[in-house]
Scaffold this motif. Structure first.
Motif, PDB file in Angstrom:
ATOM      1  N   MET A  71      -6.308 -32.663  -0.985  1.00 29.91           N
ATOM      2  CA  MET A  71      -7.150 -31.531  -1.318  1.00 29.91           C
ATOM      3  C   MET A  71      -6.283 -30.342  -1.712  1.00 29.91           C
ATOM      4  SD  MET A  71     -10.122 -29.930   1.020  1.00 29.91           S
ATOM      5  CE  MET A  71     -10.159 -28.167   1.141  1.00 29.91           C
ATOM      6  N   LYS A  72      -6.692 -29.682  -2.761  1.00 31.17           N
ATOM      7  CA  LYS A  72      -5.929 -28.542  -3.253  1.00 31.17           C
ATOM      8  C   LYS A  72      -6.095 -27.352  -2.308  1.00 31.17           C
ATOM      9  CE  LYS A  72      -6.112 -29.622  -8.128  1.00 31.17           C
ATOM     10  NZ  LYS A  72      -4.893 -29.311  -8.798  1.00 31.17           N
ATOM     11  N   GLU A  73      -5.055 -26.601  -2.173  1.00 32.07           N
ATOM     12  CA  GLU A  73      -5.074 -25.366  -1.390  1.00 32.07           C
ATOM     13  C   GLU A  73      -4.755 -24.232  -2.353  1.00 32.07           C
ATOM     14  OE1 GLU A  73      -5.947 -23.489   1.886  1.00 32.07           O
ATOM     15  OE2 GLU A  73      -5.301 -25.525   2.312  1.00 32.07           O
ATOM     16  N   ILE A  96      -0.287 -12.240  -0.161  1.00 37.06           N
ATOM     17  CA  ILE A  96      -0.655 -13.639  -0.394  1.00 37.06           C
ATOM     18  C   ILE A  96      -1.677 -14.000   0.679  1.00 37.06           C
ATOM     19  CG2 ILE A  96       0.099 -16.049  -0.465  1.00 37.06           C
ATOM     20  CD1 ILE A  96       2.876 -15.083  -1.252  1.00 37.06           C
ATOM     21  N   SER A  97      -2.808 -14.564   0.243  1.00 41.42           N
ATOM     22  CA  SER A  97      -3.827 -14.979   1.203  1.00 41.42           C
ATOM     23  C   SER A  97      -4.455 -16.285   0.733  1.00 41.42           C
ATOM     24  CB  SER A  97      -4.904 -13.899   1.353  1.00 41.42           C
ATOM     25  OG  SER A  97      -5.517 -13.649   0.113  1.00 41.42           O
ATOM     26  N   LYS A  98      -4.912 -17.071   1.713  1.00 43.54           N
ATOM     27  CA  LYS A  98      -5.611 -18.306   1.364  1.00 43.54           C
ATOM     28  C   LYS A  98      -6.938 -17.943   0.729  1.00 43.54           C
ATOM     29  CE  LYS A  98      -3.762 -21.713   4.518  1.00 43.54           C
ATOM     30  NZ  LYS A  98      -4.061 -22.725   5.527  1.00 43.54           N
ATOM     31  N   SER A  99      -7.322 -18.728  -0.244  1.00 49.27           N
ATOM     32  CA  SER A  99      -8.572 -18.497  -0.949  1.00 49.27           C
ATOM     33  C   SER A  99      -9.634 -19.472  -0.456  1.00 49.27           C
ATOM     34  CB  SER A  99      -8.347 -18.690  -2.448  1.00 49.27           C
ATOM     35  OG  SER A  99      -9.554 -18.648  -3.140  1.00 49.27           O
ATOM     36  N   ASN A 100     -10.891 -19.098  -0.600  1.00 47.46           N
ATOM     37  CA  ASN A 100     -11.973 -20.004  -0.236  1.00 47.46           C
ATOM     38  C   ASN A 100     -12.450 -20.826  -1.441  1.00 47.46           C
ATOM     39  OD1 ASN A 100     -13.271 -18.006  -1.675  1.00 47.46           O
ATOM     40  ND2 ASN A 100     -14.769 -17.525  -0.093  1.00 47.46           N
ATOM     41  N   SER A 160       1.742 -24.216   0.830  1.00 37.77           N
ATOM     42  CA  SER A 160       2.045 -23.257   1.886  1.00 37.77           C
ATOM     43  C   SER A 160       2.206 -21.866   1.273  1.00 37.77           C
ATOM     44  CB  SER A 160       3.335 -23.648   2.607  1.00 37.77           C
ATOM     45  OG  SER A 160       4.443 -23.532   1.712  1.00 37.77           O
ATOM     46  N   TYR A 161       2.253 -20.865   2.126  1.00 36.60           N
ATOM     47  CA  TYR A 161       2.480 -19.502   1.663  1.00 36.60           C
ATOM     48  C   TYR A 161       3.836 -19.397   0.969  1.00 36.60           C
ATOM     49  CZ  TYR A 161      -1.506 -17.875   4.428  1.00 36.60           C
ATOM     50  OH  TYR A 161      -2.765 -17.673   4.922  1.00 36.60           O
ATOM     51  N   THR A 162       4.829 -20.060   1.523  1.00 34.86           N
ATOM     52  CA  THR A 162       6.178 -20.017   0.964  1.00 34.86           C
ATOM     53  C   THR A 162       6.205 -20.620  -0.436  1.00 34.86           C
ATOM     54  OG1 THR A 162       7.083 -20.200   3.196  1.00 34.86           O
ATOM     55  CG2 THR A 162       8.585 -20.674   1.374  1.00 34.86           C
ATOM     56  N   CYS A 187      -2.475 -14.453  -4.936  1.00 40.56           N
ATOM     57  CA  CYS A 187      -1.240 -13.666  -4.874  1.00 40.56           C
ATOM     58  C   CYS A 187      -1.472 -12.364  -5.632  1.00 40.56           C
ATOM     59  CB  CYS A 187      -0.080 -14.428  -5.513  1.00 40.56           C
ATOM     60  SG  CYS A 187       0.293 -15.996  -4.732  1.00 40.56           S
ATOM     61  N   LYS A 188      -1.314 -11.246  -4.943  1.00 38.94           N
ATOM     62  CA  LYS A 188      -1.473  -9.948  -5.599  1.00 38.94           C
ATOM     63  C   LYS A 188      -0.092  -9.446  -6.013  1.00 38.94           C
ATOM     64  CE  LYS A 188      -5.849  -8.733  -3.740  1.00 38.94           C
ATOM     65  NZ  LYS A 188      -6.669  -7.787  -3.034  1.00 38.94           N
ATOM     66  N   ILE A 189      -0.013  -9.051  -7.277  1.00 38.03           N
ATOM     67  CA  ILE A 189       1.255  -8.669  -7.878  1.00 38.03           C
ATOM     68  C   ILE A 189       1.211  -7.202  -8.292  1.00 38.03           C
ATOM     69  CG2 ILE A 189       2.909  -9.215  -9.716  1.00 38.03           C
ATOM     70  CD1 ILE A 189       2.270 -11.548  -7.727  1.00 38.03           C
ATOM     71  N   LYS A 190       2.223  -6.441  -7.868  1.00 39.41           N
ATOM     72  CA  LYS A 190       2.341  -5.036  -8.273  1.00 39.41           C
ATOM     73  C   LYS A 190       3.456  -4.929  -9.307  1.00 39.41           C
ATOM     74  CE  LYS A 190       0.879  -2.547  -4.160  1.00 39.41           C
ATOM     75  NZ  LYS A 190       1.250  -1.579  -3.131  1.00 39.41           N
ATOM     76  N   TYR A 191       3.128  -4.252 -10.408  1.00 45.83           N
ATOM     77  CA  TYR A 191       4.132  -3.992 -11.433  1.00 45.83           C
ATOM     78  C   TYR A 191       3.649  -2.883 -12.346  1.00 45.83           C
ATOM     79  CZ  TYR A 191       1.337  -6.772 -14.755  1.00 45.83           C
ATOM     80  OH  TYR A 191       0.335  -7.258 -15.548  1.00 45.83           O
ATOM     81  N   GLN A 192       4.520  -2.438 -13.237  1.00 48.72           N
ATOM     82  CA  GLN A 192       4.159  -1.411 -14.192  1.00 48.72           C
ATOM     83  C   GLN A 192       3.782  -2.084 -15.504  1.00 48.72           C
ATOM     84  OE1 GLN A 192       7.457   1.331 -14.323  1.00 48.72           O
ATOM     85  NE2 GLN A 192       6.500   2.601 -12.756  1.00 48.72           N
ATOM     86  N   LYS A 193       2.602  -1.695 -16.009  1.00 48.66           N
ATOM     87  CA  LYS A 193       2.055  -2.327 -17.212  1.00 48.66           C
ATOM     88  C   LYS A 193       1.823  -1.253 -18.269  1.00 48.66           C
ATOM     89  CE  LYS A 193      -1.718  -5.453 -18.427  1.00 48.66           C
ATOM     90  NZ  LYS A 193      -2.895  -6.153 -17.873  1.00 48.66           N
ATOM     91  N   GLN A 194       2.186  -1.582 -19.497  1.00 45.26           N
ATOM     92  CA  GLN A 194       1.967  -0.661 -20.601  1.00 45.26           C
ATOM     93  C   GLN A 194       0.631  -0.994 -21.257  1.00 45.26           C
ATOM     94  OE1 GLN A 194       5.085  -0.712 -23.510  1.00 45.26           O
ATOM     95  NE2 GLN A 194       4.540   1.299 -24.292  1.00 45.26           N
ATOM     96  N   ASP A 195      -0.233   0.013 -21.417  1.00 44.87           N
ATOM     97  CA  ASP A 195      -1.538  -0.232 -22.033  1.00 44.87           C
ATOM     98  C   ASP A 195      -1.450  -0.098 -23.555  1.00 44.87           C
ATOM     99  OD1 ASP A 195      -1.483   2.497 -22.498  1.00 44.87           O
ATOM    100  OD2 ASP A 195      -3.065   2.979 -21.076  1.00 44.87           O
TER     101      ASP A 195
END
Length: 164
Positions: free
Chosen positions: A1-3, A58-62, A33-35, A7-15
């Motif tokens: 079963m897929k897990e 990073i969090s597990k998704s439902n 795993s989280y790793t 993952c939330k990513i912070k960065y600077q983005k040019q519009d």
């Protein structure tokens, strides 16, 4: 079963206007795993994002399943419910699953989730569909399934056959 991991990513983005702003975008990664999720997201996004970025969460998704269609890049989170009989008590048990489907709008997402699940043996309902903030999804691809990288000084067999 897929897990699946968000993952939330912070960065600077040019519009489009050329101004730079800080963003925090969610991506979905299939990992064990989280790793592994962290390693995979760094590997995948280093190809897409120029400059520095950081994994802020990073969090597990439902999410239980993902249905990808090439013609749309907006992800919709679909709540799927169905009932099954409990083996021990014989009572009906309500099951809820969440799935993502790519579609241009909610109506198309509804149609596509029905199309994707038409082989289910139980009758299901779709009580809600919402547009997801997920930017991109990175499913697991085994080494055997990956396209081999061909060095620039060599040609693929397909290119060789085309020349004949």
């Amino acid at each position: 079963m897929k897990e699946w991991f968000v993952c939330k990513i912070k960065y600077q983005k040019q519009d489009e206007k050329g101004s730079v702003k800080n963003v925090n975008e969610p991506y979905l990664v299939d990992a064990m795993s989280y790793t592994e999720a962290e390693a995979r997201i760094y590997e995948e996004l280093s190809k897409l994002i120029q400059g520095e970025f950081i994994v802020s969460n990073i969090s597990k998704s439902n999410i239980s399943d993902v249905f990808f269609y090439d013609d749309a890049d907006i992800w919709h989170k679909c709540k799927i419910t169905y009932s099954v009989a409990d083996d021990e008590s014989g009572k009906e048990k309500k099951i809820t699953n969440y799935m993502l489907v790519s579609a241009a709008n909610v109506q198309e997402a509804y149609d596509r989730i029905h199309q994707s699940l038409n082989n289910m043996l139980v009758t299901f309902r779709v009580p809600s569909i919402i547009e997801s903030p997920i930017v991109e999804i990175f499913p697991y691809v085994s080494e055997a399934d990956r396209e081999p990288e061909i060095p620039e000084n060599l040609k693929s067999m397909d290119e060789m056959e085309d020349q004949e």
